[in-house]
Design a protein around this motif. Structure first.
Motif, PDB file in Angstrom:
ATOM      1  N   ALA B  38       1.010  -1.205  -0.207  1.00 50.62           N
ATOM      2  CA  ALA B  38      -0.031   0.018  -0.001  1.00 50.62           C
ATOM      3  C   ALA B  38       0.777   1.352  -0.104  1.00 50.62           C
ATOM      4  O   ALA B  38       1.859   1.319   0.891  1.00 50.62           O
ATOM      5  CB  ALA B  38      -0.989  -0.040   1.256  1.00 50.62           C
ATOM      6  N   PRO B  39       0.477   2.253  -1.020  1.00 51.81           N
ATOM      7  CA  PRO B  39       1.551   3.410  -0.974  1.00 51.81           C
ATOM      8  C   PRO B  39       1.090   4.094   0.316  1.00 51.81           C
ATOM      9  O   PRO B  39       0.022   4.257   0.944  1.00 51.81           O
ATOM     10  CB  PRO B  39       0.634   4.205  -2.099  1.00 51.81           C
ATOM     11  N   ILE B  40       2.229   4.872   0.719  1.00 50.73           N
ATOM     12  CA  ILE B  40       2.040   5.733   1.937  1.00 50.73           C
ATOM     13  C   ILE B  40       1.360   7.238   1.398  1.00 50.73           C
ATOM     14  O   ILE B  40       1.989   7.904   0.654  1.00 50.73           O
ATOM     15  CB  ILE B  40       3.428   6.015   2.605  1.00 50.73           C
ATOM     16  N   GLU B  41       0.114   7.306   1.816  1.00 46.68           N
ATOM     17  CA  GLU B  41      -0.609   8.559   1.532  1.00 46.68           C
ATOM     18  C   GLU B  41      -0.771   9.413   2.934  1.00 46.68           C
ATOM     19  O   GLU B  41      -1.098   8.825   3.837  1.00 46.68           O
ATOM     20  CB  GLU B  41      -1.799   8.066   0.964  1.00 46.68           C
ATOM     21  N   GLY B  42      -0.737  10.550   2.503  1.00 47.55           N
ATOM     22  CA  GLY B  42      -1.306  11.334   3.772  1.00 47.55           C
ATOM     23  C   GLY B  42      -2.836  11.998   3.359  1.00 47.55           C
ATOM     24  O   GLY B  42      -3.366  11.627   2.636  1.00 47.55           O
ATOM     25  N   GLN B  43      -3.260  12.416   4.479  1.00 49.09           N
ATOM     26  CA  GLN B  43      -4.727  13.061   4.218  1.00 49.09           C
ATOM     27  C   GLN B  43      -4.796  14.338   5.297  1.00 49.09           C
ATOM     28  O   GLN B  43      -4.114  14.455   6.397  1.00 49.09           O
ATOM     29  CB  GLN B  43      -5.539  11.945   4.487  1.00 49.09           C
ATOM     30  N   ILE B  44      -5.889  15.080   5.083  1.00 44.01           N
ATOM     31  CA  ILE B  44      -6.466  16.139   5.760  1.00 44.01           C
ATOM     32  C   ILE B  44      -7.859  15.856   6.176  1.00 44.01           C
ATOM     33  O   ILE B  44      -8.694  15.581   5.412  1.00 44.01           O
ATOM     34  CB  ILE B  44      -6.330  17.455   4.871  1.00 44.01           C
ATOM     35  N   ASN B  45      -7.912  15.976   7.372  1.00 43.01           N
ATOM     36  CA  ASN B  45      -9.175  15.416   8.032  1.00 43.01           C
ATOM     37  C   ASN B  45     -10.121  16.590   8.019  1.00 43.01           C
ATOM     38  O   ASN B  45      -9.583  17.611   8.722  1.00 43.01           O
ATOM     39  CB  ASN B  45      -8.948  14.809   9.536  1.00 43.01           C
ATOM     40  N   LEU B  46     -11.128  16.653   7.772  1.00 39.76           N
ATOM     41  CA  LEU B  46     -12.075  17.520   7.784  1.00 39.76           C
ATOM     42  C   LEU B  46     -13.598  17.217   8.348  1.00 39.76           C
ATOM     43  O   LEU B  46     -13.965  16.116   8.084  1.00 39.76           O
ATOM     44  CB  LEU B  46     -12.427  18.334   6.458  1.00 39.76           C
ATOM     45  N   LYS B  47     -14.301  18.370   8.691  1.00 34.23           N
ATOM     46  CA  LYS B  47     -15.752  18.011   9.032  1.00 34.23           C
ATOM     47  C   LYS B  47     -16.320  18.904   8.074  1.00 34.23           C
ATOM     48  O   LYS B  47     -16.030  20.149   8.010  1.00 34.23           O
ATOM     49  CB  LYS B  47     -15.842  18.662  10.534  1.00 34.23           C
ATOM     50  N   LEU B  48     -17.166  18.210   7.297  1.00 29.14           N
ATOM     51  CA  LEU B  48     -17.844  19.153   6.098  1.00 29.14           C
ATOM     52  C   LEU B  48     -19.366  19.102   6.193  1.00 29.14           C
ATOM     53  O   LEU B  48     -20.064  18.177   5.837  1.00 29.14           O
ATOM     54  CB  LEU B  48     -17.484  18.388   4.804  1.00 29.14           C
ATOM     55  N   PRO B  49     -19.945  19.781   6.987  1.00 29.74           N
ATOM     56  CA  PRO B  49     -21.281  20.180   7.199  1.00 29.74           C
ATOM     57  C   PRO B  49     -21.843  20.597   5.649  1.00 29.74           C
ATOM     58  O   PRO B  49     -21.210  21.304   5.030  1.00 29.74           O
ATOM     59  CB  PRO B  49     -21.556  21.049   8.241  1.00 29.74           C
ATOM     60  N   PRO B  50     -23.077  20.369   5.418  1.00 28.30           N
ATOM     61  CA  PRO B  50     -23.497  20.947   4.126  1.00 28.30           C
ATOM     62  C   PRO B  50     -23.395  22.454   4.428  1.00 28.30           C
ATOM     63  O   PRO B  50     -23.825  22.774   5.563  1.00 28.30           O
ATOM     64  CB  PRO B  50     -25.216  20.381   4.004  1.00 28.30           C
ATOM     65  N   PRO B  51     -23.323  23.099   3.521  1.00 22.59           N
ATOM     66  CA  PRO B  51     -23.430  24.767   3.469  1.00 22.59           C
ATOM     67  C   PRO B  51     -24.755  25.120   4.076  1.00 22.59           C
ATOM     68  O   PRO B  51     -25.885  24.656   3.485  1.00 22.59           O
ATOM     69  CB  PRO B  51     -22.919  25.264   2.087  1.00 22.59           C
ATOM     70  N   LYS B  52     -24.768  26.266   4.867  1.00 26.04           N
ATOM     71  CA  LYS B  52     -26.074  26.838   5.236  1.00 26.04           C
ATOM     72  C   LYS B  52     -26.231  28.276   5.061  1.00 26.04           C
ATOM     73  O   LYS B  52     -24.917  28.891   4.431  1.00 26.04           O
ATOM     74  CB  LYS B  52     -26.115  26.679   6.788  1.00 26.04           C
ATOM     75  N   PRO B  53     -27.050  28.726   4.772  1.00 25.19           N
ATOM     76  CA  PRO B  53     -27.253  30.394   4.235  1.00 25.19           C
ATOM     77  C   PRO B  53     -26.141  30.926   5.183  1.00 25.19           C
ATOM     78  O   PRO B  53     -26.371  31.026   6.619  1.00 25.19           O
ATOM     79  CB  PRO B  53     -28.798  30.625   4.589  1.00 25.19           C
ATOM     80  N   VAL B  54     -25.742  32.034   4.667  1.00 23.24           N
ATOM     81  CA  VAL B  54     -24.643  32.688   5.356  1.00 23.24           C
ATOM     82  C   VAL B  54     -25.523  34.164   6.042  1.00 23.24           C
ATOM     83  O   VAL B  54     -26.199  34.465   5.383  1.00 23.24           O
ATOM     84  CB  VAL B  54     -23.502  33.373   4.505  1.00 23.24           C
ATOM     85  N   ALA B  55     -25.341  34.349   7.193  1.00 25.76           N
ATOM     86  CA  ALA B  55     -25.917  35.420   8.131  1.00 25.76           C
ATOM     87  C   ALA B  55     -24.909  36.480   7.911  1.00 25.76           C
ATOM     88  O   ALA B  55     -23.800  36.260   7.966  1.00 25.76           O
ATOM     89  CB  ALA B  55     -26.156  34.876   9.374  1.00 25.76           C
ATOM     90  N   GLY B  56     -25.559  37.706   7.929  1.00 29.24           N
ATOM     91  CA  GLY B  56     -24.534  38.769   8.046  1.00 29.24           C
ATOM     92  C   GLY B  56     -23.833  38.858   9.381  1.00 29.24           C
ATOM     93  O   GLY B  56     -24.577  38.668  10.621  1.00 29.24           O
TER      94      GLY B  56
END
Lengths: 150, 170
Positions: B38-56
């Motif tokens: 198996a190749p040695i691979e790195g990763q970036i862990n993220l929490k990806l919630p679905p985008p919500k409307p942006v409030a001012g």
């Protein structure tokens, strides 16, 4: 006559020992996890990407996305929506078995490992990510290498 | 008596190892042929919630401060990063909010400045990305974002991706 016959027989025991040792070595180092990876994909190079050891406790869903946006699982192209729906269903069932208080609306504990080709346009990759999100996946790991050519 | 028995055993039990060796070689051939490290691979862990409307976001206002506003959307303190792409999939323009930044390294500096402020209201980042932007370019932005530390000391791992229409221009 019988003496010459016995001298001509090779003692196979050391060879058998050595072969068994080799078999043991290959059995120990063979990992079928690599079969889920599409090694033809060229991952992007990101300096801060580091290998993460999950010690097998975390369940992972590996998704290979080629530059045409196709989802490749165990070398076979899959339809994105039905495949991820089925995986989410299985992950939910697994989560319920581990934690009986797990609700259908809770975020899935499975980490989606995205292995995308570095030339994949975001529009196509986003289809996969959005479908995962719609099915309850929230934890993602974006794969990259830390040096070119690896 | 015992001596005679021993002699009988020595001559009688002879294992034919050739068959076992054949089988062992077959097993060995199988493992050699299927061996794929198996190749040695790195990763970036993220929490990806679905985008919500942006409030001012109003300066210094904390979530829930406004009693008249019962909308959950208003409680989201979101920083918007926009990445427009060239037709070839490279980064054309980067912007934080309304202000353009010169490149990925400049984005790093601006994000550090914004998020290092103790009164920074932001706890989530939405990245608006051109649909043609290549994954390699996206990862440069994600890399910069995940290097940032929020005022509460936590690493910024909560991102949302939004796709910009193909014809969107900066």
């Amino acid at each position: 006559m019988s003496g010459s016959k016995s001298e001509g027989e090779a003692d196979l025991t050391p060879m058998l020992d050595m072969v068994f040792q080799l078999i043991t070595f290959f059995m120990l180092v063979t990992s079928f996890k690599a079969a889920s990876l599409d090694l033809s994909l060229r991952l992007p190079v990101v300096g801060s990407a580091r290998p993460v050891e999950t010690q097998g406790e975390e369940s992972l869903l590996v998704l290979n996305v080629n530059k045409d946006g196709q989802l490749i699982v165990y070398s076979l192209p899959q339809d994105i929506v039905p495949y991820l729906k089925a995986e989410a269903k299985m992950a939910r069932r697994e989560a319920k078995e581990k934690n009986p208080r797990f609700k259908d609306t809770d975020d899935l504990p499975t980490t989606v490992v995205v292995r995308a080709d570095k030339d994949t346009p975001f529009g196509l990759l986003n289809l996969v990510i959005k479908t995962c999100q719609e099915n309850g996946f929230r934890k993602f790991a974006l794969k990259a290498t830390d040096r070119a050519g690896s | 008596m015992s001596r005679r028995k021993k002699k009988h055993n020595d001559s009688g039990v002879e294992l034919n190892l050739a068959a076992m060796l054949d089988m062992a070689f077959q097993l060995l051939a199988f493992f050699i042929m299927t061996f794929k490290p198996a190749p040695i691979e790195g990763q970036i862990n993220l929490k990806l919630p679905p985008p919500k409307p942006v409030a001012g976001v109003k300066g210094g206002e904390q979530a829930g401060d406004d009693d008249k506003n019962k909308s959950a959307v208003e409680a989201i303190n979101t920083l918007v990063i926009s990445a427009f792409s060239t037709p070839g999939g490279r980064i054309q323009t980067l912007a934080i909010g309304e202000g353009n930044v010169a490149g990925v390294s400049a984005l790093d500096g601006r994000l550090k400045a914004v998020l290092s402020d103790a009164n920074s209201p932001f706890d989530q980042v939405i990245v608006q990305i051109g649909s043609k932007l290549r994954y390699e370019e996206l990862m440069k932005i994600v890399d910069v974002c995940t290097k940032q530390t929020l005022p509460n000391g936590e690493k910024l791992t909560k991102l949302s991706f939004v796709e910009l229409p193909a014809d969107t221009q900066p």
